[in-house]
Structure formats: structure tokens, C-alpha cells
Design a protein around this motif. Structure first.
Motif, mmCIF file in Angstrom:
data_model
loop_
_atom_site.group_PDB
_atom_site.id
_atom_site.type_symbol
_atom_site.label_atom_id
_atom_site.label_comp_id
_atom_site.label_asym_id
_atom_site.label_seq_id
_atom_site.Cartn_x
_atom_site.Cartn_y
_atom_site.Cartn_z
ATOM 1 N N VAL A 8 0.832 -1.409 0.044
ATOM 2 C CA VAL A 8 0.154 0.002 0.098
ATOM 3 C C VAL A 8 0.971 1.208 -0.144
ATOM 4 O O VAL A 8 0.548 2.487 -0.847
ATOM 5 C CB VAL A 8 -0.940 -0.103 1.204
ATOM 6 N N ILE A 9 1.951 1.162 0.698
ATOM 7 C CA ILE A 9 2.930 2.494 0.750
ATOM 8 C C ILE A 9 3.508 2.565 -0.534
ATOM 9 O O ILE A 9 3.588 3.797 -1.159
ATOM 10 C CB ILE A 9 3.896 2.475 1.891
ATOM 11 N N LEU A 10 3.918 1.487 -1.074
ATOM 12 C CA LEU A 10 4.579 1.729 -2.591
ATOM 13 C C LEU A 10 3.586 2.050 -3.548
ATOM 14 O O LEU A 10 3.910 3.212 -4.354
ATOM 15 C CB LEU A 10 5.231 0.117 -2.978
ATOM 16 N N VAL A 11 2.370 1.655 -3.288
ATOM 17 C CA VAL A 11 1.435 2.077 -4.364
ATOM 18 C C VAL A 11 1.010 3.645 -4.347
ATOM 19 O O VAL A 11 1.044 4.386 -5.101
ATOM 20 C CB VAL A 11 0.050 1.244 -4.440
ATOM 21 N N ASP A 18 3.328 10.112 -9.665
ATOM 22 C CA ASP A 18 2.726 10.096 -11.167
ATOM 23 C C ASP A 18 1.880 11.457 -11.068
ATOM 24 O O ASP A 18 2.019 12.027 -11.987
ATOM 25 C CB ASP A 18 1.610 9.017 -11.112
ATOM 26 N N LEU A 19 1.318 11.867 -9.703
ATOM 27 C CA LEU A 19 0.736 13.134 -9.755
ATOM 28 C C LEU A 19 1.543 14.221 -9.909
ATOM 29 O O LEU A 19 1.567 15.295 -10.638
ATOM 30 C CB LEU A 19 -0.056 13.170 -8.429
ATOM 31 N N ALA A 20 2.996 14.410 -9.346
ATOM 32 C CA ALA A 20 4.035 15.137 -9.447
ATOM 33 C C ALA A 20 4.493 15.298 -10.966
ATOM 34 O O ALA A 20 4.373 16.346 -11.498
ATOM 35 C CB ALA A 20 4.993 14.949 -8.593
#
Length: 179
Positions: A8-11, A18-20
Motif C-alpha cells: 500500500v505504501i509503495l502504491v 505520477d501526480l507530481a
């Protein structure tokens, strides 16, 4: 359970990255859109009535050339050896210039490029025009604010300077009729 937390932390980290990246791409696209909009606003042709800036240059024959040295009406053309439309229009321009009322003195041809690359244009233009070879943004290109090729203009004397009298010279009409 620790494996699930790590996944979950990796995702989450990948989504944040991706957002950045997406936001930076959007920012760059906006900058490019503004640059393109500014480029489109520049007129393709110099407008009739535009005053020509000052210039001091030398022809290929070694003749110094200043605005006051041009006849009352002068045919001015800008060509580039890299430009296919320039190669196509060159023969008609040479034929049109051959019949200028002031002869070779009434025609100014500017070839944009280095001397070696411009040799073919220079040899065709020399018998009918005073020829200047210059790099992009040279003295004449800056004075005439020319950025596209070929550009063929008719300029005339107005007081101490020059103004554009015609920015769409028809090469199929006699020179004297267009004056």
C-alpha cells in the motif's frame, strides 16, 4: 500483514510520483501554449505603411548600403537557400527584377545563410540586383523585421526613411505598372 502495508505504501508513493509528473507536464504544456500563441500573433508579412528601421550593411560587391542610398522605389526580396518556395519563386523574381525601371540599383536581394550555401542564389540574383548575404537576424532582416521566406516587398522613400508600399508584389505584372 507487513507485506500488505508495504504494498500500500509503495502504491501510494507511485501515485504521488505520477501526480507530481503529471502536474509538471501540464505546467510545461501551458508554457508552450503561451509561446505558440505569441508566435501566431506575429504577422507573417510586414504591413504596408510600416517604417523600415535603419541599417548599415555591405553588398557582395563591397558597396556600402544605407537606407538613403536606395532609389525612390525599391524592390526588396529576402530568400533563404533552405526554403523550397524560395527556389521555386527565384526565377520569376529574377525575370521581374530584370525589368525594374531603375535597373539593378532599384532591386535589393537579401540571401539568408552562409556564403557557400548561398552561392547559387547569389549567382542568379547578381545580374539583376544588389545582393547582400547575411545570417538570420542580420542588419537587413532586423530592419525589415523579416522572419519568413521568401518575402518580396516594394518600399518607397518617405521623408528621411523608407516605408513598405506593397507587401504582396505580383511577379507576373510589369514592374512599372506596380509602382
Amino acid at each position: 500483514m507487513p507485506f500488505l502495508i508495504a504494498a500500500v505504501i509503495l502504491v501510494g508513493a507511485l501515485c504521488a510520483l505520477d501526480l507530481a509528473l503529471t502536474l509538471s507536464v501540464i505546467k510545461r504544456l501551458r508554457e508552450h501554449t503561451e509561446l505558440l500563441a505569441g508566435a501566431r500573433q506575429r504577422p507573417r508579412h510586414i504591413e504596408v505603411g510600416t517604417e523600415i528601421g535603419g541599417f548599415d550593411t555591405t553588398t557582395i560587391d563591397g558597396e556600402r548600403l544605407l537606407p538613403g542610398m536606395l532609389p525612390e522605389q525599391t524592390l526588396v526580396a529576402f530568400f533563404s537557400p533552405d526554403c523550397e518556395p524560395c527556389r521555386t519563386k527565384l526565377p520569376s523574381f529574377v525575370e521581374h527584377a530584370r525589368h525594374h525601371p531603375d535597373g539593378r540599383a532599384g532591386v535589393l536581394a537579401v540571401v539568408i545563410g552562409d556564403t557557400v550555401q548561398s552561392a547559387g542564389f547569389v549567382s542568379e540574383l547578381s545580374p539583376v540586383a544588389r545582393v547582400v548575404v547575411e545570417e538570420r537576424d542580420g542588419a537587413l532582416s532586423a530592419a525589415f523585421d523579416t522572419h519568413s521566406y521568401p518575402t518580396i516587398l516594394r518600399v518607397e522613400r518617405a521623408g528621411d526613411g523608407l516605408v513598405v508600399a506593397d507587401n504582396q508584389v505580383r511577379l507576373d505584372q510589369p514592374t512599372s505598372a506596380a509602382a
